[in-house]
Scaffold this motif. Structure first.
Motif, mmCIF file in Angstrom:
data_model
loop_
_atom_site.group_PDB
_atom_site.id
_atom_site.type_symbol
_atom_site.label_atom_id
_atom_site.label_comp_id
_atom_site.label_asym_id
_atom_site.label_seq_id
_atom_site.Cartn_x
_atom_site.Cartn_y
_atom_site.Cartn_z
ATOM 1 N N ILE A 111 0.837 -0.880 0.040
ATOM 2 C CA ILE A 111 -0.401 -0.127 -0.085
ATOM 3 C C ILE A 111 0.629 1.387 0.154
ATOM 4 O O ILE A 111 1.561 0.981 0.369
ATOM 5 C CB ILE A 111 -1.256 -0.218 1.207
ATOM 6 C CG1 ILE A 111 -1.603 -1.344 0.815
ATOM 7 C CG2 ILE A 111 -2.046 1.559 1.750
ATOM 8 C CD1 ILE A 111 -2.255 -1.564 2.328
ATOM 9 N N SER A 112 0.866 1.814 -1.025
ATOM 10 C CA SER A 112 1.764 3.611 -1.148
ATOM 11 C C SER A 112 0.651 4.901 -1.478
ATOM 12 O O SER A 112 1.133 5.735 -1.113
ATOM 13 C CB SER A 112 2.138 2.853 -2.039
ATOM 14 O OG SER A 112 1.453 2.932 -3.234
ATOM 15 N N ALA A 172 7.988 12.796 7.295
ATOM 16 C CA ALA A 172 9.106 11.925 6.906
ATOM 17 C C ALA A 172 9.854 12.698 6.031
ATOM 18 O O ALA A 172 11.112 12.139 6.529
ATOM 19 C CB ALA A 172 9.059 10.721 7.334
ATOM 20 N N PHE A 173 9.246 13.004 5.243
ATOM 21 C CA PHE A 173 10.301 13.583 4.649
ATOM 22 C C PHE A 173 11.023 15.261 4.530
ATOM 23 O O PHE A 173 12.316 14.723 4.933
ATOM 24 C CB PHE A 173 9.572 14.239 2.647
ATOM 25 C CG PHE A 173 10.088 14.244 2.283
ATOM 26 C CD1 PHE A 173 10.676 13.030 1.207
ATOM 27 C CD2 PHE A 173 9.988 15.382 0.956
ATOM 28 C CE1 PHE A 173 11.295 14.019 -0.496
ATOM 29 C CE2 PHE A 173 10.934 16.045 0.437
ATOM 30 C CZ PHE A 173 11.521 14.620 -0.344
ATOM 31 N N TYR A 206 8.366 4.501 9.962
ATOM 32 C CA TYR A 206 8.661 3.655 8.811
ATOM 33 C C TYR A 206 7.994 3.577 7.981
ATOM 34 O O TYR A 206 8.287 3.187 6.460
ATOM 35 C CB TYR A 206 8.986 1.602 9.078
ATOM 36 C CG TYR A 206 10.274 0.768 8.158
ATOM 37 C CD1 TYR A 206 11.157 0.566 8.436
ATOM 38 C CD2 TYR A 206 8.187 0.175 7.300
ATOM 39 C CE1 TYR A 206 11.953 -0.144 7.084
ATOM 40 C CE2 TYR A 206 9.261 -0.699 6.208
ATOM 41 C CZ TYR A 206 10.873 -0.951 6.138
ATOM 42 O OH TYR A 206 11.998 -1.847 5.403
ATOM 43 N N ARG A 242 8.012 6.712 6.418
ATOM 44 C CA ARG A 242 9.167 7.152 5.917
ATOM 45 C C ARG A 242 9.780 6.553 4.604
ATOM 46 O O ARG A 242 10.389 7.464 3.427
ATOM 47 C CB ARG A 242 10.552 6.466 6.319
ATOM 48 C CG ARG A 242 12.716 7.230 6.292
ATOM 49 C CD ARG A 242 12.816 7.037 7.850
ATOM 50 N NE ARG A 242 13.446 5.615 7.998
ATOM 51 C CZ ARG A 242 14.570 5.386 6.988
ATOM 52 N NH1 ARG A 242 15.228 5.848 6.521
ATOM 53 N NH2 ARG A 242 14.594 4.013 7.974
ATOM 54 N N PHE A 243 9.220 5.286 4.004
ATOM 55 C CA PHE A 243 8.561 4.716 3.391
ATOM 56 C C PHE A 243 7.590 5.098 2.609
ATOM 57 O O PHE A 243 7.873 3.793 1.249
ATOM 58 C CB PHE A 243 10.079 3.630 2.679
ATOM 59 C CG PHE A 243 10.850 3.647 3.557
ATOM 60 C CD1 PHE A 243 11.852 3.605 2.972
ATOM 61 C CD2 PHE A 243 10.623 2.898 4.766
ATOM 62 C CE1 PHE A 243 13.280 3.440 3.744
ATOM 63 C CE2 PHE A 243 12.540 2.563 5.308
ATOM 64 C CZ PHE A 243 13.261 2.913 4.996
ATOM 65 N N ALA A 244 6.765 5.819 2.524
ATOM 66 C CA ALA A 244 5.319 6.188 2.400
ATOM 67 C C ALA A 244 4.900 4.904 1.129
ATOM 68 O O ALA A 244 4.645 4.682 0.971
ATOM 69 C CB ALA A 244 6.213 7.027 1.133
ATOM 70 N N SER A 245 4.669 3.652 2.556
ATOM 71 C CA SER A 245 4.464 2.327 1.950
ATOM 72 C C SER A 245 4.428 1.297 2.900
ATOM 73 O O SER A 245 4.947 1.685 3.836
ATOM 74 C CB SER A 245 4.818 1.562 0.306
ATOM 75 O OG SER A 245 7.063 1.628 1.005
ATOM 76 N N SER A 294 4.752 -2.461 3.096
ATOM 77 C CA SER A 294 5.149 -3.526 2.677
ATOM 78 C C SER A 294 5.102 -4.901 3.453
ATOM 79 O O SER A 294 6.033 -5.195 4.251
ATOM 80 C CB SER A 294 5.376 -3.559 1.549
ATOM 81 O OG SER A 294 6.505 -4.626 0.627
#
Lengths: 337, 332, 357
Positions: free
Chosen positions: C144-145, C155-156, C230, C233-236, C238
């Motif tokens: 999911i993103s 986070a960016f 997490y 930070r990774f925008a997803s 998984s």
């Protein structure tokens, strides 16, 4: 090792300084600038496919006198790649050529790189957010890759029977897109072939071999296995050879790794594009981009190695259909990649 | 002496429920999917359990004395790769050289582990996690993107990986020999009984004059040699090795030991139990597939069964311990 | 004996803090890229998940338990955040669900360990597989993103005009909280007491099992929080995220001077250790070492971190400064936990040993 690394670093830094000094002075021109710094980031460094991919990238770098560094994680995950994207940002690289191990997780890091005016080109595997890279250099459309693999297996099993797919990780974006395309191709052209299931070997030789065993246990009447990943097809071929089964195997494999199995008849035919070309064209595109000659635009062209490439929608560039290998050509190709 | 006999009966009893569970899984699944219980199906399970089984058998030796070795995955992979590379670089080299190379590499890692743990007194969990990284890093550096393919693997190893005797795969025969010899060594030699004593109560073991450090060192060295053999089996099994070989298998090895009744707390269990644990673990994985459980559910169900097995084993262990206590009281 | 242990400990503690300062100084001298705000931002972001989980893990290891399921709990929390957000389109609800998931994972571990008397190492190897499996059940092959920008931007972008990432707020808050918990409260003293001898602790009236259960829940909660960081930070989200983080967290905690045999360790040591680990990785990378070298160095750091204090204490013993601990017969031989009876039907001896020392 320490000595060479330090020496390399010294050279890299010196070159980098020269490059930056040179860049500001030179006006934009049609050919890629020389002396660019390009980071070549594979999904994982310890993988034969990416060794070949990097060969192409390094060839391009040599031609345009760029300094290229091949760097990446030991395991193929997006979060692990992020550390190397950061490295490229810190060290002031001009461009990054990356094969995305995760279609989403690296996007925030790539955005940071773009904010630092670093050109991003995905090669081999793309990301979902197409605005976070300039162009994507991919082998062929998912539709064509998926359909081609189905055509190969259909020819080998006489257009009927049960087939299974032995894929990479469940989340591998490329493979998932190809598998979807396979399903459409099966539905459209091969009513007598049924898909027994998709199995995930995680691009790990051990797991892939075990998944092959699972397929045969669960479906003793399986006619064919399509493995759209170089690790999977090699593991399946080896398993078939050592256990002696009648199942037909095809998919995407490296000729150098698959040659023994084609020559002894374990595998009749399979395919792949040329990873060297992918790396080469990807790196050339990155250099063009970093020289200010390439932006994402539908229909825009760039040249690499004397050939012209045209961007499709969202900056995607396809190199062409997968090439089929069989006993007639495998020996020659196995010497190349 | 009587006490020891009673205790060894209890040890046997610990493996019994695992065997029952194993039989139950095979029969039920076999009824649903006949291929599963066919000779090929069972042979496939045995082949897949061999490497983990041999590693679990040798790991049991360490867990019994309250130690652990998490570096086995890296070492197994390294051995597989180096043996393949060595054989490929020296075509025509006698097969025995490959075997010696493999065992020597395993032995080397084993004595490094053993030195830090036995003679510097460092905790084995820390040392072997560190060695997991060090060995894997060195291995990746050596291997790069290179792969060892079928044509580079010594022919006897290929035969070992695919052949069988009376329907039992050679690979499993190797694991079985390993497990039986460790079991016998631990049960009947002074050296082996010392390991149980150390695991049951290390301070008491030291007080009664057992050379704990030396026993620990030798156990790690021996376990290293077994790991080397496991590397050979891995290469034989897959006829392939690359930088990812053996990645992450250490936790399966520990899981196999735990399922097989080798208590993490030390002092209890046998190598045979650990091997059976490995077979059960593999059987469950295959059975879930054969029963049509979706790929995405398989790991979750396997994890749940693992927790269940640990719980069940604990209940049995507590009960058999009570029985031992009672019997000892009666005999006294 | 307690005082002496503290002393030795403080020495190691100071050592690791000193190492951190040296790393930063050396880093600054060696390469200005390292000290660039941008890079420090990355280093801090990069260690934030590991550090968040290391806080409670330190306490857990001090009481001689361990949790190997943290990376799977993290990913499961991340998966639940993703699923809940897709279903409700509300991040606050998703965050709560994620944190609850993490806590629940910890609760299950804790109940299995304390109520059934199982070994925490064994239980959490099992739940490692179980929780990871549930991630695949929830997400299948579809990561999911589609997270909202307001949240992923957290986070960016750094805080204001500083280089600090927003996760620093969480790190400071929970670092202080766990520091106080371990060093400033009765609960913290209980943890040390349990680690030094569970039976003695139980006899002196410490609710041993309740403390351990609470620590497992805290670890789960913090894994859930790390899952949130997490995810953003990774925008997803998984199902195969954070693979292998469990060993990194444990390695970092041990590197920070927490003894796997329990009873010893400080929060300062752990925090400094995680930062040294992150900073040295960044330095090595900037110096041109590849990923394989990073793996080797991680292992060597860990090995050296346990070997040096041991060698120093050996040396002291040989020079005649025999410490009371030197009299302990198991020291200097194989380092083993002080003898708990095994297969003992009473709950006091039950399955609490790591055995793994």
């Amino acid at each position: 090792m320490v000595k060479t690394s330090l020496a390399t670093k010294a050279v890299a830094v010196t070159l980098g300084v020269l490059v930056i000094a040179g860049l500001t002075a030179m006006p934009a021109q049609a050919a890629p600038k020389s002396g660019l710094k390009i980071a070549i980031i594979p999904k994982a460094i310890n993988n034969g496919y990416f060794t070949a991919w990097n060969k192409g990238a390094q060839k391009a770098c040599k031609e345009i006198s760029a300094t290229c560094k091949y760097m990446g994680p030991t395991t193929a995950t997006g979060p692990a790649q992020v550390a190397f994207i950061n490295q490229a940002i810190q060290q002031g690289y001009n461009a990054i050529v990356i094969s995305a191990a995760d279609q989403n997780a690296i996007t925030p890091a790539l955005k940071k790189a773009i904010a630092r005016k670093i050109c991003i080109v995905t090669s081999d595997a793309d990301i979902t957010d197409t605005k976070s890279r300039t162009v994507a250099v991919l082998p062929a459309s998912s539709e064509r890759i998926g359909a081609a693999e189905v055509d190969w297996i259909a020819a080998q099993i006489g257009n009927k029977g049960k087939v299974a797919v032995l894929s990479a990780a469940a989340t591998a974006a490329n493979q998932n897109a190809w598998i979807d395309a396979m399903k459409r191709q099966l539905a459209a052209k091969y009513p007598n072939i049924t898909l027994a299931g998709v199995y995930y070997g995680d691009d790990d030789a051990t797991k892939s071999a075990q998944q092959y065993g699972q397929i045969l246990t669960e479906h003793p009447d399986i006619a064919g296995i399509i493995s759209p990943t170089t690790v999977g097809i090699r593991a399946a071929a080896q398993e078939k050879k050592s256990k002696g089964s009648k199942v037909a195997i095809t998919g995407l494999g490296l000729p150098s790794e698959m040659a023994p199995y084609v020559l002894d008849g374990t595998v009749k035919e399979f395919g792949l594009w040329n990873p060297i070309d992918l790396g080469y064209v990807g790196t050339m595109a990155a250099a063009e981009c970093a020289s200010g000659n390439l932006k994402q635009a539908n229909g825009a062209k760039f040249t690499a190695g004397g050939k012209s490439y045209t961007q499709g929608a969202n900056g995607v560039v396809y190199l062409g259909d997968p090439y089929k290998f069989d006993s007639s050509n495998i020996v020659a190709f196995s010497k190349i990649y | 002496m009587t006490g020891r006999n009673v205790a060894s009966t209890a040890l046997k009893a610990r493996e019994f429920p695992i065997l029952v569970a194993l039989a139950a899984v095979v029969v039920t699944t076999g009824l649903v999917n006949p291929t599963f219980a066919s000779s090929e199906g069972i042979s496939a399970i045995l082949i897949e359990s061999s490497v983990i089984g041999l590693l679990a058998a040798s790991q049991s030796m360490l867990i019994i004395m309250r130690q652990i070795d998490l570096s086995v995955g890296s070492t197994t992979g390294l051995v597989a790769f180096l043996v393949g590379q060595n054989a490929a670089a020296n075509i025509g080299v006698p097969f025995t050289i490959s075997v010696v190379v493999g065992m020597a590499v395993g032995f080397a890692v084993g004595i490094v582990n053993g030195f830090f743990i036995a003679y510097l007194g460092l905790p084995s969990l820390v040392v072997t996690i560190a060695m997991l990284y060090v060995v894997r890093g060195v291995f990746s550096q050596l291997a790069g993107g290179e792969t060892i393919t079928a044509d580079q693997v010594p022919a006897p190893l290929v035969e070992l990986g695919s052949g069988s005797i009376f329907g039992v795969p050679y690979l499993f025969v190797c694991a079985l020999i390993g497990a039986i010899s460790v079991t016998l060594l631990l049960r009947y030699s002074r050296w082996g009984r010392d390991l149980y004593a150390i695991g049951s109560n290390p301070e008491a073991a030291l007080r009664v004059g057992i050379p704990v450090a030396r026993r620990t060192f030798v156990a790690f060295a021996l376990s290293g040699i077994f790991t080397g053999v496991a590397g050979l089996l891995l290469l034989g099994r897959f006829s392939f090795a690359d930088a990812t070989s053996g990645l992450g298998i250490e936790l399966y090895v520990i899981a196999a030991c735990v399922i097989g009744g080798v208590a993490i707390a030390g002092g209890v269990g046998t190598a045979m139990g650990a091997l059976i644990g490995a077979v059960l673990l593999q059987t469950i994985t295959f059975a879930l597939g054969a029963l049509g459980v979706s790929q995405f559910w398989q790991q979750a169900v396997a994890g749940a069964l693992l927790v269940l097995a640990i719980t069940f084993d604990r209940v049995v262990a507590v009960r058999s311990a009570r029985r031992v206590v009672r019997q000892v009281e009666v005999l006294a | 004996m307690m005082a002496l242990q503290r002393l030795r400990l403080t020495a190691w503690d100071r050592g690791i803090v000193l190492l951190l300062i040296l790393t930063l100084l050396f880093g600054g001298m060696f390469s200005e890229l390292f000290m660039a705000g941008d890079n420090l931002n990355f280093v801090i972001s990069d260690v934030s998940e590991v550090l968040l989980i290391a806080f409670p893990m330190a306490l857990l290891i001090i009481v001689r338990d361990i949790d190997l399921s943290v990376a799977s709990s993290l990913t499961l929390a991340s998966a639940v955040i993703g699923i809940t957000y897709e279903a409700t389109l509300s991040m606050p609800i998703a965050v709560v669900a994620g944190l609850a998931t993490g806590s629940l994972c910890g609760l299950v571990n804790g109940l299995l360990v304390t109520k059934l008397g199982l070994s925490s190492l064994a239980v959490t190897i099992g739940t490692l597989a179980l929780y990871r499996g549930l991630c695949f059940v929830l997400l299948g092959d579809m990561p999911i993103s589609s997270f909202p920008m307001e949240w992923t931007d957290l986070a960016f972008y750094p805080i204001g005009s500083t280089f600090l990432p927003w996760s620093v707020v969480l790190l400071a808050l929970f670092g202080a909280l766990f520091w106080y918990l371990l060093h400033g409260t009765r609960f913290g003293r209980w943890c040390y007491a349990i680690g030094q001898g569970e039976e003695a602790a139980a006899y002196s009236g410490i609710p041993v099992d309740r403390v351990r259960l609470l620590l497992f829940v805290m670890t789960g909660f913090m894994a859930g929080l790390a899952g949130l960081v997490y995810t953003l930070r990774f925008a997803s989200a998984s199902p195969d995220g954070a693979m292998g983080y469990e060993l990194i967290v444990i390695a970092a905690v041990l590197f920070g001077g927490v003894a796997i045999a329990g009873g010893i360790g400080t929060m300062w040591g752990v925090i400094a250790a995680v930062l040294v680990w992150g900073a040295s990785r960044s330095l090595l990378q900037l110096a041109g070492f590849d990923a394989n070298a990073l793996v080797i160095v991680s292992g060597l750091l860990l090995l050296v971190s346990v070997a040096i204090p041991q060698l120093i204490s050996r040396l002291r013993e040989q020079l005649g400064h025999r410490s009371p601990r030197g009299g302990n017969p198991t020291r200097g031989e194989a380092s083993l936990p002080s003898g708990n009876e095994v297969v003992h039907p009473s709950p006091a001896g039950a399955g609490h040993d790591q055995g793994s020392n």
